[in-house]
Design a protein around this motif. Structure first.
Motif, PDB file in Angstrom:
ATOM      1  N   PHE A 150       0.827  -1.208   0.000  1.00 39.09           N
ATOM      2  CA  PHE A 150       0.000   0.000   0.000  1.00 39.09           C
ATOM      3  C   PHE A 150       0.858   1.253   0.000  1.00 39.09           C
ATOM      4  O   PHE A 150       0.578   2.239  -0.679  1.00 39.09           O
ATOM      5  N   GLN A 151       1.928   1.200   0.775  1.00 43.13           N
ATOM      6  CA  GLN A 151       2.833   2.336   0.826  1.00 43.13           C
ATOM      7  C   GLN A 151       3.450   2.590  -0.550  1.00 43.13           C
ATOM      8  O   GLN A 151       3.547   3.732  -1.015  1.00 43.13           O
ATOM      9  N   LYS A 152       3.848   1.519  -1.235  1.00 43.73           N
ATOM     10  CA  LYS A 152       4.437   1.665  -2.575  1.00 43.73           C
ATOM     11  C   LYS A 152       3.397   2.228  -3.545  1.00 43.73           C
ATOM     12  O   LYS A 152       3.698   3.071  -4.394  1.00 43.73           O
ATOM     13  N   PHE A 153       2.162   1.741  -3.431  1.00 37.43           N
ATOM     14  CA  PHE A 153       1.090   2.226  -4.287  1.00 37.43           C
ATOM     15  C   PHE A 153       0.898   3.728  -4.093  1.00 37.43           C
ATOM     16  O   PHE A 153       0.756   4.490  -5.054  1.00 37.43           O
ATOM     17  N   LEU A 154       0.910   4.167  -2.844  1.00 36.36           N
ATOM     18  CA  LEU A 154       0.720   5.596  -2.571  1.00 36.36           C
ATOM     19  C   LEU A 154       1.875   6.421  -3.143  1.00 36.36           C
ATOM     20  O   LEU A 154       1.675   7.530  -3.639  1.00 36.36           O
ATOM     21  N   LEU A 155       3.085   5.868  -3.056  1.00 39.40           N
ATOM     22  CA  LEU A 155       4.237   6.587  -3.616  1.00 39.40           C
ATOM     23  C   LEU A 155       4.057   6.773  -5.117  1.00 39.40           C
ATOM     24  O   LEU A 155       4.322   7.847  -5.673  1.00 39.40           O
ATOM     25  N   LEU A 156       3.590   5.705  -5.755  1.00 43.23           N
ATOM     26  CA  LEU A 156       3.352   5.773  -7.198  1.00 43.23           C
ATOM     27  C   LEU A 156       2.251   6.800  -7.501  1.00 43.23           C
ATOM     28  O   LEU A 156       2.352   7.599  -8.425  1.00 43.23           O
ATOM     29  N   TYR A 157       1.206   6.779  -6.685  1.00 43.76           N
ATOM     30  CA  TYR A 157       0.086   7.722  -6.854  1.00 43.76           C
ATOM     31  C   TYR A 157       0.595   9.165  -6.810  1.00 43.76           C
ATOM     32  O   TYR A 157       0.298   9.974  -7.688  1.00 43.76           O
ATOM     33  N   PHE A 158       1.384   9.480  -5.789  1.00 42.50           N
ATOM     34  CA  PHE A 158       1.868  10.859  -5.650  1.00 42.50           C
ATOM     35  C   PHE A 158       2.849  11.227  -6.760  1.00 42.50           C
ATOM     36  O   PHE A 158       2.870  12.373  -7.219  1.00 42.50           O
ATOM     37  N   ALA A 159       3.618  10.260  -7.200  1.00 41.17           N
ATOM     38  CA  ALA A 159       4.566  10.541  -8.283  1.00 41.17           C
ATOM     39  C   ALA A 159       3.818  10.882  -9.575  1.00 41.17           C
ATOM     40  O   ALA A 159       4.143  11.864 -10.256  1.00 41.17           O
ATOM     41  N   ILE A 160       2.785  10.091  -9.902  1.00 41.64           N
ATOM     42  CA  ILE A 160       2.014  10.353 -11.130  1.00 41.64           C
ATOM     43  C   ILE A 160       1.261  11.684 -10.997  1.00 41.64           C
ATOM     44  O   ILE A 160       1.192  12.485 -11.933  1.00 41.64           O
ATOM     45  N   LEU A 161       0.718  11.922  -9.805  1.00 42.82           N
ATOM     46  CA  LEU A 161      -0.001  13.178  -9.563  1.00 42.82           C
ATOM     47  C   LEU A 161       0.919  14.361  -9.816  1.00 42.82           C
ATOM     48  O   LEU A 161       0.567  15.322 -10.511  1.00 42.82           O
ATOM     49  N   MET A 162       2.108  14.276  -9.256  1.00 41.87           N
ATOM     50  CA  MET A 162       3.077  15.364  -9.369  1.00 41.87           C
ATOM     51  C   MET A 162       3.462  15.603 -10.828  1.00 41.87           C
ATOM     52  O   MET A 162       3.446  16.742 -11.309  1.00 41.87           O
ATOM     53  N   ILE A 163       3.767  14.529 -11.537  1.00 39.43           N
ATOM     54  CA  ILE A 163       4.218  14.682 -12.924  1.00 39.43           C
ATOM     55  C   ILE A 163       3.102  15.272 -13.783  1.00 39.43           C
ATOM     56  O   ILE A 163       3.322  16.207 -14.569  1.00 39.43           O
ATOM     57  N   THR A 164       1.895  14.763 -13.619  1.00 41.53           N
ATOM     58  CA  THR A 164       0.790  15.258 -14.449  1.00 41.53           C
ATOM     59  C   THR A 164       0.464  16.705 -14.122  1.00 41.53           C
ATOM     60  O   THR A 164       0.256  17.527 -15.028  1.00 41.53           O
ATOM     61  N   TYR A 165       0.427  17.047 -12.854  1.00 39.71           N
ATOM     62  CA  TYR A 165       0.166  18.423 -12.469  1.00 39.71           C
ATOM     63  C   TYR A 165       1.212  19.354 -13.064  1.00 39.71           C
ATOM     64  O   TYR A 165       0.907  20.446 -13.550  1.00 39.71           O
ATOM     65  N   LEU A 166       2.479  18.921 -13.006  1.00 41.61           N
ATOM     66  CA  LEU A 166       3.556  19.761 -13.536  1.00 41.61           C
ATOM     67  C   LEU A 166       3.380  19.974 -15.038  1.00 41.61           C
ATOM     68  O   LEU A 166       3.539  21.089 -15.545  1.00 41.61           O
ATOM     69  N   LEU A 167       3.048  18.903 -15.743  1.00 45.05           N
ATOM     70  CA  LEU A 167       2.874  19.021 -17.197  1.00 45.05           C
ATOM     71  C   LEU A 167       1.722  19.972 -17.527  1.00 45.05           C
ATOM     72  O   LEU A 167       1.845  20.842 -18.396  1.00 45.05           O
ATOM     73  N   ILE A 168       0.623  19.812 -16.812  1.00 46.82           N
ATOM     74  CA  ILE A 168      -0.538  20.672 -17.077  1.00 46.82           C
ATOM     75  C   ILE A 168      -0.232  22.111 -16.680  1.00 46.82           C
ATOM     76  O   ILE A 168      -0.602  23.061 -17.379  1.00 46.82           O
ATOM     77  N   ASP A 169       0.467  22.284 -15.550  1.00 46.95           N
ATOM     78  CA  ASP A 169       0.832  23.631 -15.107  1.00 46.95           C
ATOM     79  C   ASP A 169       1.673  24.339 -16.157  1.00 46.95           C
ATOM     80  O   ASP A 169       1.446  25.511 -16.457  1.00 46.95           O
ATOM     81  N   PHE A 170       2.631  23.640 -16.704  1.00 50.94           N
ATOM     82  CA  PHE A 170       3.491  24.288 -17.691  1.00 50.94           C
ATOM     83  C   PHE A 170       2.769  24.510 -19.014  1.00 50.94           C
ATOM     84  O   PHE A 170       3.005  25.503 -19.705  1.00 50.94           O
ATOM     85  N   SER A 171       1.857  23.608 -19.348  1.00 54.70           N
ATOM     86  CA  SER A 171       1.009  23.841 -20.533  1.00 54.70           C
ATOM     87  C   SER A 171       0.210  25.120 -20.336  1.00 54.70           C
ATOM     88  O   SER A 171       0.096  25.961 -21.233  1.00 54.70           O
ATOM     89  N   ALA A 172      -0.335  25.293 -19.117  1.00 54.71           N
ATOM     90  CA  ALA A 172      -1.113  26.490 -18.800  1.00 54.71           C
ATOM     91  C   ALA A 172      -0.241  27.727 -18.879  1.00 54.71           C
ATOM     92  O   ALA A 172      -0.653  28.762 -19.420  1.00 54.71           O
ATOM     93  N   PHE A 173       0.950  27.614 -18.336  1.00 52.93           N
ATOM     94  CA  PHE A 173       1.845  28.764 -18.317  1.00 52.93           C
ATOM     95  C   PHE A 173       2.148  29.237 -19.734  1.00 52.93           C
ATOM     96  O   PHE A 173       2.036  30.430 -20.047  1.00 52.93           O
ATOM     97  N   PHE A 174       2.513  28.307 -20.610  1.00 54.54           N
ATOM     98  CA  PHE A 174       2.872  28.707 -21.973  1.00 54.54           C
ATOM     99  C   PHE A 174       1.660  29.247 -22.732  1.00 54.54           C
ATOM    100  O   PHE A 174       1.768  30.205 -23.494  1.00 54.54           O
ATOM    101  N   TYR A 175       0.501  28.665 -22.483  1.00 49.28           N
ATOM    102  CA  TYR A 175      -0.715  29.156 -23.130  1.00 49.28           C
ATOM    103  C   TYR A 175      -1.025  30.575 -22.652  1.00 49.28           C
ATOM    104  O   TYR A 175      -1.288  31.479 -23.449  1.00 49.28           O
TER     105      TYR A 175
END
Lengths: 356, 480
Positions: free
Chosen positions: B7-32
């Motif tokens: 479960f701990q590993k699953f949560l780590l994966l969850y936060f990692a994917i969350l972080m990466i996707t948020y960052l990608l969307i944030d930078f897409s927003a910034f450039f737009y």
């Protein structure tokens, strides 16, 4: 208990370390950016404080020497010139042109046009448009082909302003092609160029346009000479009678042109199966209708669509020969309560607006 | 124990994917946003003229028990800088003096309006015109909720575009001309959202925002950081991908014909704004029509946020319920053939990282804490989880602030940026966990089918509204 190696502890440590490091990095970067921004804003305020009074004072008559325009001043000077161009007209604007010449605005703009930044290019293009600078013809023509919609349209406006009659044969096909150009800015371009320059090229270009672009393009024909635009509109309506958006756009333009020769076309659509077209036709009748249309308008008071009924009532009320007493008589005679309601609403509106 | 580890590993994966996707969307927003603002900077600085091509807009304001603020809000809307618009205030069966205030302030007269019922609503008791302000009409109707009120406004509107506004939104005077821009630039546009910013701490005079400031209240400060991280850049980032899933009810502009064809605002849901946008997506995709839903990055709408725990709790429970209702009612958008980014990325992401996030974040935190407490998890594993979960949250908030600084820099007071950084660090361990708890309640309430609705959020009355009224009354011709 499940024992973990020191590696797990190391992972925790390094995650925490890099999180803090990245956080501090962004904090420092933000502070630096903020400091630079404040410095730029302060510099701009000082430049405006320096140039604005000078421009205002010298608008009536050039007094004293012209202060040098340094690289730091360029953008502020051009922004102020553009600002005043928009506000002034007549002889005040002529004097502004002279001031712009004295300040070397043309060469400043041409220099700024080479900047890689879009906002610099747009500022330069606005300036060249105001100056109607013929020497920039080739550069402007090239920029009209840029993929960037805002830059290419600004270039097209500047290009058309330099020499409308010779520019419009180039610009009109671009207007047809570029569905990403903001329609209000295109309208400004056409208005500035004037019907003499716009009419033939625009009518030719729209005449060759694909069907899917026509709804967007037809409204622009209001800037063309009626004698050229109207035959095209009739042709388009005939060729695309199955496209309701196109038909509606054409009828809306007949309203704007107010030419009674279009009355037959408008009347032919009063009972169209699409209620939006019926409503448009009724609105057009308000502008070009004759006394004999009264009977049709009365029949449209019984239309199933409320908006059509409302427009029909409006059209009846605005017919030149219509009086308040005649309208009230019509209300009394309406057997259908929906028709009566539409008339009552229009009468009440006219009363509130003091149009009676 | 193995479960705790997995479960701990699953949560780590969850936060990692969350972080990466948020960052990608944030930078897409910034450039737009950067590209958008760069190309319009000069236009905003120069005097504005109108071409005549600007479409008519009907501003719809649903009012329920708003006797203190309805007059000032309406006066403010009558002062917008736009050539063709009307204001329709819908009194949704208020129990207080909302209707009396409107009648008196605007000299309303009953009007025999032909009301076309394109969308079914509760009974309309009457339509009123303002003798003094021709732009204004008022609907008085039986209470039916916000969606029902907005549908009544749509029925009455005469414009091709309708704009829903919250009665407590403060709009900048050029907000309409800015939000209309995408419609002028792209004929495929069917809806546009305006960026909503937080009004708390700002100075409003004469109906206009004169100075932007940070709130003093800590809860409101947390929400400033949250808005930047989760709402501003998150929503903007989906625009270039044409996968916008929500347009805020505080300020959104819609093609009326499309809204009517899609069925209007759905009643019986508290997330009517998001639900409408998702249904519009479904409807237009079914029609096979090319379309665009956009956001304008300009900060043009300002709204008060709750400053008390009670009000905030009520709001966040409602938002979560609105989210789950909107997604479940429109689940058919998920993984559809030719569904594009919306169907294959935005929608599933919203389900996992928005809808279910309270389950993972709060549930994960509690389970990991318990596992550690009962020694199923080592201290090292616990620390890894703690660093990733909290570290990623803090980093995302800090990056949101950074992007705000390099794009809009709305908070230009020197100390504000440092203050916000401090709040960003505190936000994750304190505010986000409480927020997750409330959202979990919202989720459970939906599962249990508990009834809910709009509850009054305590707002400060707009004292400045008095000055707005004076200014407008002084020159009635300006309002006509």
């Amino acid at each position: 208990m499940f024992h973990f190696s020191r590696a797990e502890f190391a992972v925790a440590f390094w995650i925490a370390f890099f999180t803090i490091l990245i956080g501090v990095f962004f904090l420092v970067l933000t502070v630096i950016i903020r400091a630079r921004l404040l410095s730029r804003q302060k510099q701009r305020r000082e430049l405006v404080k320096h140039w604005e009074p000078w421009l205002t004072k010298n608008l009536s008559k050039l007094e004293g020497s012209v202060p040098p325009v340094t690289e730091a001043d360029e953008r502020v000077v051009l922004q102020l010139l553009n600002y005043y161009y928009e506000l002034l007209s007549g002889s005040a604007r002529d004097r502004l042109y002279q001031l712009a010449g004295v300040l070397g605005a043309k060469s400043l703009a041409q220099k700024l046009l080479k900047s890689p930044k879009a906002d610099d290019q747009i500022l330069a293009l606005h300036t060249l448009r105001q100056l109607a600078d013929r020497t920039s013809w080739d550069v402007l023509l090239k920029l009209t082909g840029r993929e960037d919609a805002v830059v290419s349209l600004a270039a097209a406006r500047a290009f058309a302003k330099t020499d409308p009659v010779h520019a419009m044969p180039w610009v009109a096909p671009l207007i047809v092609e570029r569905s990403d150009w903001a329609c209000d800015k295109v309208a400004f371009l056409l208005k500035e160029a004037g019907p003499e320059a716009v009419s033939q090229p625009l009518v030719d270009a729209v005449g060759l346009a694909k069907k899917e672009n026509l709804t967007r393009l037809i409204p622009y024909l209001r800037f063309a000479d009626q004698s050229l635009a109207r035959p095209l509109l009739h042709r388009i309506m005939q060729n695309h009678s199955d496209d309701f958006d196109i038909v509606r756009a054409c009828i809306e333009l007949f309203s704007a042109f107010r030419n009674t020769e279009d009355l037959l076309s408008v009347r032919a659509h009063l009972h169209h199966r699409d209620w939006r077209i019926r409503a448009c036709a009724v609105v057009a009748l308000k502008e070009i209708g004759a006394e004999e249309d009264q009977k049709e308008l009365l029949s449209l008071l019984r239309d199933q669509e409320p908006w059509v009924r409302y427009q029909a009532a409006h059209a009846l009320a605005t017919l030149p020969f219509m009086s308040k007493e005649r309208l009230e008589e019509m209300i009394q005679k309406q057997a259908d309560h929906k028709s009566a309601k539409a008339m009552v609403q229009v009468m009440a509106e006219r009363r509130i607006r003091g149009e009676e | 124990m193995a479960f705790a580890l997995i479960f701990q590993k699953f949560l780590l994966l969850y936060f990692a994917i969350l972080m990466i996707t948020y960052l990608l969307i944030d930078f897409s927003a910034f450039f737009y946003a950067r590209r958008y603002m760069e190309r319009r900077r000069l236009e905003y600085e120069l005097p504005r003229f109108f071409s005549g091509f600007e479409p008519w807009v009907s501003l719809l304001v649903a009012a329920y028990d708003e006797e203190k603020t309805v007059a000032s809000a309406t006066y403010a809307l009558l002062q917008l800088f736009y050539p063709h618009y009307e204001v329709i205030v819908i009194n949704d069966g208020s129990n207080d003096r909302t209707m009396d205030v409107l009648m008196k302030e605007f000299e309303l007269v009953a009007f025999p309006e032909v009301y076309g019922e394109y969308l079914k609503t509760k009974q309309v008791r009457g339509v009123y015109y303002s003798a003094k302000y021709p732009k204004l009409r008022v609907i008085d109707k039986v209470n039916g909720g916000k969606s029902d009120a907005l549908n009544a406004g749509i029925n009455l509107s005469r414009s091709p575009l309708v704009c829903s506004i919250d009665s407590d939104s403060v709009l900048s005077r050029d907000s309409l001309i800015r939000i209309v821009q995408p419609f002028l630039e792209d004929p495929k546009t069917v809806a546009v959202g305006g960026q909503v910013r937080i009004l708390n701490g700002c100075e409003v005079r004469g109906g206009n925002l004169v100075k932007v400031g940070l709130p003093k209240n800590l809860l409101a400060l947390f929400q400033v950081v949250e808005y930047l991280r989760a709402f501003l850049f998150w929503r903007l980032g989906w625009v270039p991908l044409n996968a916008v899933m929500i347009i805020s009810g505080a300020f959104g502009l819609f093609d009326k014909a499309v809204v009517i064809k899609a069925g209007g605002y759905r009643t019986g849901t508290v997330g009517e704004d998001m639900e409408l946008v998702l249904r519009m997506h479904r409807h237009l995709r079914k029609e096979g029509r090319a379309y665009r839903i956009a956001h304008v990055p300009d900060p043009i709408c300002w709204t008060e946020v709750p400053e008390s725990l009670g009000s905030l709790q009520s709001q966040r429970i409602r938002w979560q319920r609105g989210l789950v209702e909107s997604l479940t009612l429109n689940w058919k958008l998920l993984f559809t053939f030719k569904g594009g980014v919306l169907s294959w990325l935005a929608f599933p992401f919203t389900v996992i990282f928005e809808l279910l996030s309270p389950v993972f974040e709060l549930g994960g935190f509690v389970l990991v804490l318990l596992a550690f407490w009962f020694r199923f998890l080592s201290i090292e594993a616990f620390l890894v989880y703690f660093c990733v979960a909290f570290g990623s949250g803090i980093l995302l908030s800090i990056i949101g602030l950074f992007l705000e600084e390099i794009s809009f820099h709305v908070y230009d007071d020197s100390n504000s940026i440092l203050k916000l950084f401090g709040v960003a660090i505190l936000e994750t361990p304190f505010y986000r966990l409480i927020n997750s708890f409330w959202r979990l309640i919202g989720l459970f309430q939906w599962l249990l089918g508990t009834k809910t609705g709009w509850k009054k959020i305590n707002r400060k009355s707009h004292a400045q509204g008095e000055r707005r009224r004076e200014r407008l009354s002084a020159s009635p011709s300006r309002s006509g």
